[in-house]
Design an enzyme around this catalytic site. Structure first.
Site, PDB file in Angstrom:
ATOM      1  N   GLY A 189      48.468  44.223  41.873  1.00 48.43           N
ATOM      2  CA  GLY A 189      48.634  42.832  42.290  1.00 48.43           C
ATOM      3  C   GLY A 189      50.025  42.518  42.784  1.00 48.43           C
ATOM      4  N   ARG A 190      50.794  43.539  43.122  1.00 49.22           N
ATOM      5  CA  ARG A 190      52.167  43.379  43.604  1.00 49.22           C
ATOM      6  C   ARG A 190      53.073  42.735  42.550  1.00 49.22           C
ATOM      7  NH1 ARG A 190      52.780  44.997  48.463  1.00 49.22           N
ATOM      8  NH2 ARG A 190      54.831  44.031  48.662  1.00 49.22           N
ATOM      9  N   LEU A 191      52.700  42.881  41.274  1.00 50.85           N
ATOM     10  CA  LEU A 191      53.555  42.396  40.185  1.00 50.85           C
ATOM     11  C   LEU A 191      54.504  43.529  39.777  1.00 50.85           C
ATOM     12  CD1 LEU A 191      50.898  40.535  38.004  1.00 50.85           C
ATOM     13  CD2 LEU A 191      52.298  39.637  39.859  1.00 50.85           C
ATOM     14  N   HIS A 192      55.283  43.977  40.741  1.00 53.51           N
ATOM     15  CA  HIS A 192      56.087  45.186  40.554  1.00 53.51           C
ATOM     16  C   HIS A 192      57.153  45.002  39.479  1.00 53.51           C
ATOM     17  CE1 HIS A 192      53.932  46.364  44.020  1.00 53.51           C
ATOM     18  NE2 HIS A 192      54.660  45.700  44.892  1.00 53.51           N
TER      19      HIS A 192
END
Length: 215
Positions: A189-192
């Site tokens: 989810g691009r919650l890097h």
């Protein structure tokens, strides 16, 4: 955002640690998983008036102490474009990107030239063909015909038919003493996950402070 964060997303997988030890851990995993050149890194330099350029080089030494490289070391032809930019502006940055692991590390700091003895040692550790190719190259300069370069290689091989090739004085190495090291880890989810280590003080003996960064 593609989805709501979960409890797992709230926990960083990048520990508060010595950044050199953490680099060793990540680099070791890359050496096991990357199919080619896990030590490849992008080197970004700039002219004194701020014109940037970037290219891939190979890491040839690293560690917090001089015996381990005193930072992050690579070797190159100092008469090349990159060499000219480094000598005019010692500030540079490095980027490791390991696609198989979905990880990257960004490093920033000044560069210092290695000793002649260290450059000699590494140059003569290379295969003979690589020594010849480096000695024959006017790296980054215009080349009318590829055959001209191959002819130079043949001439050097004939001049030194056995043993090591003398290291050209312009072939040397540089070591970056890092002042910032950022570790990046891909998350769904691009919650890097990102953690930045910043050196305390200007000398290499200073400690580190760290903080998480928004992705």
């Amino acid at each position: 955002m593609d989805r709501a964060p979960t409890d797992t997303d709230c926990i960083s997988d990048i520990p508060r640690s010595d950044p050199f030890a953490l680099f060793d851990e990540w680099f070791g995993r890359a050496q096991e998983s990357e199919p080619n050149d896990p030590n490849a890194m992008a080197l970004a330099t700039a002219t004194t008036d701020g014109l940037p350029s970037v290219r891939m080089v190979l890491l040839k030494g690293h560690g917090p102490h001089e015996a381990l490289g005193g930072g992050f070391t690579f070797f190159t032809n100092a008469s090349s474009r990159k060499g000219g930019e480094i000598r005019a502006n010692r500030q540079a940055s490095l980027l490791f990107h390991w696609k198989s692991l979905r990880r990257q590390i960004r490093i920033e700091g000044p560069l210092a030239e290695v000793s002649a003895a260290r450059a000699d040692d590494y140059f003569h550790s290379r295969p003979r063909d690589s020594q010849i190719g480096s000695a024959a190259s006017d790296q980054s300069r215009p080349l009318d015909r590829r055959q001209d370069y191959l002819d130079r290689c043949e001439a050097i091989a004939a001049e030194f038919p056995e043993g090591d090739i003398p290291r050209p004085p312009h072939w040397t190495g540089f070591t970056m003493t890092p002042v910032r090291i950022e570790f990046w880890l891909d998350r769904p989810g691009r919650l890097h996950d990102r953690r930045l280590f910043t050196r305390l003080g200007e000398d290499a003996g200073g400690g580190w402070e760290d903080t998480l960064l928004y992705p």
